[in-house]
Design a protein around this motif. Sequence first.
Motif, PDB file in Angstrom:
ATOM      1  N   LEU A 217       0.826  -1.201   0.000  1.00 49.21           N
ATOM      2  CA  LEU A 217       0.000   0.000   0.000  1.00 49.21           C
ATOM      3  C   LEU A 217       0.864   1.256   0.000  1.00 49.21           C
ATOM      4  O   LEU A 217       0.601   2.202  -0.723  1.00 49.21           O
ATOM      5  CB  LEU A 217      -0.916   0.005   1.222  1.00 49.21           C
ATOM      6  CG  LEU A 217      -2.012  -1.063   1.227  1.00 49.21           C
ATOM      7  CD1 LEU A 217      -2.769  -1.047   2.535  1.00 49.21           C
ATOM      8  CD2 LEU A 217      -2.981  -0.851   0.076  1.00 49.21           C
ATOM      9  N   LEU A 218       1.894   1.258   0.834  1.00 46.78           N
ATOM     10  CA  LEU A 218       2.763   2.424   0.953  1.00 46.78           C
ATOM     11  C   LEU A 218       4.221   1.973   0.934  1.00 46.78           C
ATOM     12  O   LEU A 218       4.544   0.889   1.433  1.00 46.78           O
ATOM     13  CB  LEU A 218       2.486   3.164   2.260  1.00 46.78           C
ATOM     14  CG  LEU A 218       1.106   3.824   2.407  1.00 46.78           C
ATOM     15  CD1 LEU A 218       0.914   4.316   3.830  1.00 46.78           C
ATOM     16  CD2 LEU A 218       0.939   4.970   1.433  1.00 46.78           C
TER      17      LEU A 218
ATOM     18  N   GLU B 112       7.403   6.390   2.418  1.00 44.03           N
ATOM     19  CA  GLU B 112       6.127   7.056   2.740  1.00 44.03           C
ATOM     20  C   GLU B 112       5.724   6.795   4.185  1.00 44.03           C
ATOM     21  O   GLU B 112       5.243   7.676   4.889  1.00 44.03           O
ATOM     22  CB  GLU B 112       5.020   6.575   1.791  1.00 44.03           C
ATOM     23  CG  GLU B 112       5.145   7.151   0.385  1.00 44.03           C
ATOM     24  CD  GLU B 112       4.177   6.503  -0.584  1.00 44.03           C
ATOM     25  OE1 GLU B 112       3.547   7.245  -1.357  1.00 44.03           O
ATOM     26  OE2 GLU B 112       4.054   5.257  -0.602  1.00 44.03           O
TER      27      GLU B 112
ATOM     28  N   GLY C  87       6.408  10.700   8.184  1.00 49.03           N
ATOM     29  CA  GLY C  87       5.898  11.505   9.304  1.00 49.03           C
ATOM     30  C   GLY C  87       6.555  11.174  10.622  1.00 49.03           C
ATOM     31  O   GLY C  87       6.123  11.657  11.672  1.00 49.03           O
ATOM     32  N   ALA C  88       7.601  10.334  10.592  1.00 48.73           N
ATOM     33  CA  ALA C  88       8.214   9.861  11.843  1.00 48.73           C
ATOM     34  C   ALA C  88       9.023  10.944  12.540  1.00 48.73           C
ATOM     35  O   ALA C  88       9.577  11.838  11.901  1.00 48.73           O
ATOM     36  CB  ALA C  88       9.113   8.663  11.551  1.00 48.73           C
ATOM     37  N   LEU C  89       9.090  10.836  13.847  1.00 43.39           N
ATOM     38  CA  LEU C  89       9.909  11.740  14.643  1.00 43.39           C
ATOM     39  C   LEU C  89      11.364  11.635  14.206  1.00 43.39           C
ATOM     40  O   LEU C  89      12.061  12.625  14.030  1.00 43.39           O
ATOM     41  CB  LEU C  89       9.768  11.360  16.122  1.00 43.39           C
ATOM     42  CG  LEU C  89      10.687  12.038  17.116  1.00 43.39           C
ATOM     43  CD1 LEU C  89      10.374  13.521  17.189  1.00 43.39           C
ATOM     44  CD2 LEU C  89      10.556  11.408  18.499  1.00 43.39           C
TER      45      LEU C  89
ATOM     46  N   PHE D 283      11.847   3.114  12.246  1.00 39.67           N
ATOM     47  CA  PHE D 283      11.537   4.170  13.209  1.00 39.67           C
ATOM     48  C   PHE D 283      12.640   4.190  14.262  1.00 39.67           C
ATOM     49  O   PHE D 283      13.088   3.134  14.724  1.00 39.67           O
ATOM     50  CB  PHE D 283      10.200   3.900  13.912  1.00 39.67           C
ATOM     51  CG  PHE D 283       9.004   4.020  13.003  1.00 39.67           C
ATOM     52  CD1 PHE D 283       8.552   5.264  12.579  1.00 39.67           C
ATOM     53  CD2 PHE D 283       8.317   2.887  12.565  1.00 39.67           C
ATOM     54  CE1 PHE D 283       7.451   5.376  11.743  1.00 39.67           C
ATOM     55  CE2 PHE D 283       7.219   2.993  11.722  1.00 39.67           C
ATOM     56  CZ  PHE D 283       6.785   4.243  11.308  1.00 39.67           C
ATOM     57  N   LYS D 284      13.073   5.386  14.631  1.00 38.70           N
ATOM     58  CA  LYS D 284      14.095   5.500  15.673  1.00 38.70           C
ATOM     59  C   LYS D 284      13.437   6.074  16.919  1.00 38.70           C
ATOM     60  O   LYS D 284      12.752   7.102  16.844  1.00 38.70           O
ATOM     61  CB  LYS D 284      15.217   6.421  15.196  1.00 38.70           C
ATOM     62  CG  LYS D 284      16.424   6.447  16.117  1.00 38.70           C
ATOM     63  CD  LYS D 284      17.534   7.296  15.520  1.00 38.70           C
ATOM     64  CE  LYS D 284      18.698   7.396  16.487  1.00 38.70           C
ATOM     65  NZ  LYS D 284      19.742   8.297  15.966  1.00 38.70           N
ATOM     66  N   VAL D 285      13.611   5.410  18.040  1.00 43.40           N
ATOM     67  CA  VAL D 285      12.977   5.855  19.288  1.00 43.40           C
ATOM     68  C   VAL D 285      14.064   6.183  20.322  1.00 43.40           C
ATOM     69  O   VAL D 285      15.206   5.727  20.195  1.00 43.40           O
ATOM     70  CB  VAL D 285      12.036   4.756  19.862  1.00 43.40           C
ATOM     71  CG1 VAL D 285      10.940   4.428  18.873  1.00 43.40           C
ATOM     72  CG2 VAL D 285      12.815   3.510  20.256  1.00 43.40           C
ATOM     73  N   PRO D 286      13.699   6.967  21.333  1.00 45.50           N
ATOM     74  CA  PRO D 286      14.674   7.250  22.393  1.00 45.50           C
ATOM     75  C   PRO D 286      15.109   5.951  23.075  1.00 45.50           C
ATOM     76  O   PRO D 286      14.358   4.979  23.098  1.00 45.50           O
ATOM     77  CB  PRO D 286      13.894   8.132  23.380  1.00 45.50           C
ATOM     78  CG  PRO D 286      12.753   8.670  22.601  1.00 45.50           C
ATOM     79  CD  PRO D 286      12.423   7.643  21.571  1.00 45.50           C
TER      80      PRO D 286
END
Lengths: 347, 91
Positions: free
Chosen positions: B66-67, B71, B75-77, B84-87
Amino acid sequence: MSYSILLEESIMQKGIYATAGSKMLANFTAPISAAVADSLEAGGMQIAGRAKMSEFGASGLYDDSPCTLLTEAVNAFCSDKNDAILCNDYTGTIAANAARRGLCYIHPTYGTVSRYGLIPAVCSMDQIGVLCKVPSVGFEILAIIAGYDARDGAMLPSANDGGGRTVGFNNNDGGDKRTADTRRTAALPVISVAKMPLYAEIYRQITQILCSAELSGNISRYDGIKFGYAAKDYSDLRELYTKSRTEAFGEDLKLSALIGAMVLGAMCYEKYYDKAMRLRRVIKESVCWDGFDVLRYIHDADGKDAIVFAIFSRLCGLPSLSVQECTYVADAGNEHALSMIAVADEQ
Amino acid sequence: MNSFSGYENIAMIEPGDDERGVLKARFDEIAESFKLLLKYDASTVSPLVSVFDVPCVLREDISQKLLSREELLSGALDSHDGYFKVPSTLE
């Protein structure tokens, strides 16, 4: 004929912002287009822009105080050149507002309009409807956006249709209910009498419980990581989650998250959430269509109970037509009967 | 955890004192009104999960794109190597 249509900010159009009225999605650009947006374009309709909405459409869920944004959006629509707004009015607030302003809101049968590309709020009641100035125009637009879409897992295979229809009335009408509406129902063969919806006195509590539970689940995805608003100052992952949600959600959304946590918790699940789901079934199964096709509920003088009848149709997944002085509710898939009434009314 | 602060913890919301006071007052009023439901008996029917009781039919497990990854991450931080990268969660 081509109509000019606005889309509520929860209906996505690829490459255009889709905020759902929330600071949480203020910077969110839609990666896809909603099925209804594609259908409108394929049907030769003009999508003229976005319509403001309350945060995730939750205004009116917990109190009767008017939502400024919603009121402004409805007022602006009254005087602009656009023909319709597509909205997800799961609380019935837009329908009630429309009725008070002399507009019309068509709420389709649950599962007849694809929700693919709609930012979800309350999945068991989410349904895209049409806010319009002229009911027959609204039904034309509904005919364009309705239809099966495999991308929405809760769609009905088809809608039924038929010939002559019968209308039932509630008991708020006063006087001779049958003769009072001869003109309006001249196009319809028989008139019957219906009672007020069952348990109308606790609709607010039932919807608050069900909507809070589902809304709290749907907004749990907003954590500052994948998309949407992210807090600037945080020391660890948990703080990022909490600060992002606290800074971005408005009061009604925070309330829905809190009430959702309560009614879905072990202490209250059976007492409230399970009970509300059972009462919803009792309400739905109390509707008897034997002898008539449309229920007509007359609003009180100030139109405050318009929302009660709108909620009734959402709880039961039934199509409804909210106009200035009344709400019509039909059986599932019987939008045709509502459109007959709308056309008779215009004539 | 059956208290307002417990629900705040589950909902991952931490309002300041003023906002907390407003929210708690509204929460308490709404929670009190829910007790009205206890007067009604619906024990003989099953909970309504879907308004039309459409059976849950499992669809064929067909992979669809779909994406794109870009894409999805747009919108990821923060992101790193397509993820995705997180603290950090450990000291």
